[in-house]
Design a protein around this motif. Structure first.
Motif, short mmCIF file in Angstrom:
data_model
loop_
_atom_site.label_atom_id
_atom_site.label_comp_id
_atom_site.label_asym_id
_atom_site.label_seq_id
_atom_site.Cartn_x
_atom_site.Cartn_y
_atom_site.Cartn_z
N ALA A 60 0.84 -1.19 0.00
CA ALA A 60 0.00 0.00 0.00
C ALA A 60 0.87 1.24 0.00
CB ALA A 60 -0.93 0.01 1.21
N ARG A 61 0.43 2.24 -0.78
CA ARG A 61 1.12 3.53 -0.79
C ARG A 61 0.81 4.28 0.50
NH1 ARG A 61 4.14 1.76 -5.02
NH2 ARG A 61 2.96 1.61 -6.96
N MET A 62 1.82 4.84 1.08
CA MET A 62 1.67 5.56 2.34
C MET A 62 1.06 6.95 2.08
SD MET A 62 2.56 3.57 4.85
CE MET A 62 1.53 2.41 3.93
N PRO A 63 0.43 7.56 3.09
CA PRO A 63 0.34 7.11 4.48
C PRO A 63 -0.85 6.18 4.72
CG PRO A 63 -0.63 9.27 4.27
CD PRO A 63 -0.13 8.92 2.90
N VAL A 64 -0.75 5.41 5.81
CA VAL A 64 -1.85 4.58 6.28
C VAL A 64 -2.05 4.90 7.75
CG1 VAL A 64 -2.63 2.23 6.76
CG2 VAL A 64 -1.41 2.73 4.63
N PRO A 84 8.01 -0.86 6.07
CA PRO A 84 8.47 -0.13 4.88
C PRO A 84 9.20 -1.07 3.93
CG PRO A 84 9.06 1.03 6.91
CD PRO A 84 8.61 -0.34 7.31
N VAL A 85 8.82 -1.02 2.65
CA VAL A 85 9.45 -1.92 1.68
C VAL A 85 10.10 -1.19 0.50
CG1 VAL A 85 7.99 -3.89 2.26
CG2 VAL A 85 7.25 -2.30 0.48
N LEU A 120 4.38 -2.78 3.29
CA LEU A 120 3.64 -4.03 3.34
C LEU A 120 2.76 -3.96 4.57
CD1 LEU A 120 3.34 -6.86 1.99
CD2 LEU A 120 4.95 -7.70 3.70
N VAL A 121 1.46 -4.19 4.39
CA VAL A 121 0.49 -3.94 5.46
C VAL A 121 -0.27 -5.23 5.78
CG1 VAL A 121 -1.53 -2.58 6.13
CG2 VAL A 121 0.25 -1.56 4.69
N TRP A 122 -0.56 -5.45 7.06
CA TRP A 122 -1.37 -6.58 7.48
C TRP A 122 -2.15 -6.20 8.73
CZ3 TRP A 122 3.89 -6.24 7.78
CH2 TRP A 122 4.45 -6.19 9.06
N PHE A 141 11.85 -8.60 3.49
CA PHE A 141 11.82 -7.15 3.27
C PHE A 141 12.61 -6.40 4.33
CE2 PHE A 141 7.90 -8.74 1.31
CZ PHE A 141 7.97 -8.16 0.04
N ALA A 142 13.61 -7.06 4.91
CA ALA A 142 14.37 -6.43 5.99
C ALA A 142 15.05 -5.14 5.55
CB ALA A 142 15.40 -7.42 6.53
#
Length: 300
Positions: free
Chosen positions: A144-148, A157-158, A271-273, A294-295
């Motif tokens: 997802a594009r930020m912001p959330v 952050p990826v 990356l969002v969950w 995605f570290a």
């Protein structure tokens, strides 16, 4: 089972000495084991002579049965592992438009990392719709594009992508960069609202404060409609600067993407969950793998 293994070895070699070597044992005890099996079954399995060993009709009939039984016995360890390992679940990961190829590679790496537990499938959509689907549990994860701004969601952050000015190429011929002050006479055309990340709403307000007052609003045209306006020389827009970005595919003739000299807009992707599913819920293992893959966030 051992007696059947002895019988199959002799039946395939038709020689007690050769079969004994194959089984790493002496010929005399091997012969005795075969006699024990014959006694148990009440059938003679081999015709023995000084120089030849042949199968009897009973031995010929037993050989395929013995092979099948031994094959099933040999398969017990892996069948047991298959029966007791965690079941593989199908989960979906939301993908917004214009995902950078490097980020797509990371998604593929995650899918490979968790393939024993999860079948990870991609699902397209705009960031607001993908976030809503994550909240509702329809999607396990989403880029997802930020912001959330939702405390029920957790994110990682990826990627950070630098943005540039999309301008009419003929009016900026030979230029390698452009200043925002040079664009104050142009209208700014944003992507249609249905496909625009929330970041671009913030960017729109920021452009106004920096002197970009004119606007062209489009609807139901997609990114292609924005390109048509810019290519015609009527406006400028802002998009990904990296030539490897899929957003570059929307470029038409007479369009160029230039970096700003006095402005540095950047688009962050996370990356969002859902927090409750990722902390100790059904997605804990998936999220743990994602944190490893995605570290190191990507940049372009």
């Amino acid at each position: 089972m051992l007696h059947l293994r002895y019988f199959v070895a002799v039946a395939e070699e038709l020689n007690f000495s050769a079969a004994a070597r194959r089984l790493h044992m002496a010929a005399s005890p091997l012969s005795q084991r075969v006699k024990d099996l014959e006694h148990e079954l009440g059938q003679q399995l081999f015709d023995r002579s000084t120089h030849h060993v042949t199968l009897t009709p009973a031995g010929t009939a037993l050989l395929p049965l013995a092979r099948d039984i031994l094959e099933q016995v040999n398969a017990i360890p892996w069948r047991l592992r298959e029966a007791t390992k965690p079941q593989r679940s199908t989960v979906f990961l939301g993908m917004p438009a214009g995902v950078h190829p490097d980020l797509r590679d990371r998604v593929n790496a995650l899918a490979e990392r968790v393939r024993d537990r999860f079948e990870l499938k991609r699902w397209p959509g705009a960031s607001p719709d993908l976030l809503a689907a994550v909240q509702e549990g329809k999607l396990a994860l989403a880029l997802a594009r930020m912001p959330v701004a939702d405390p029920a969601l957790d994110s990682l952050p990826v990627m950070t992508e630098r943005l540039g000015a999309v301008v009419p190429a003929d009016q900026f011929a030979g230029r390698e960069a452009v200043s925002l002050s040079e664009l104050t006479g142009y209208a700014y055309v944003a992507s249609p609202e249905e496909s625009t990340p929330a970041y671009f709403e913030q960017l729109d307000h920021q452009l106004t404060s920096l002197g970009i007052k004119k606007r062209i609003k489009l609807s139901n045209t997609g990114y292609g409609g924005v390109s048509e306006i810019i290519s015609s020389g009527l406006a400028f827009s802002i998009s990904m600067l990296d030539e490897a970005s899929p957003m570059q595919l929307y470029r038409l003739e007479n369009m160029a993407v230039l970096p700003f000299t006095d402005f540095r807009p950047e688009l962050d992707t996370n990356l969002v969950w859902r927090r409750d599913r990722g902390d100790s819920g059904d997605l804990a293992d998936l999220v743990a793998a994602a944190r490893e893959v995605f570290a190191e966030p990507l940049t372009s």
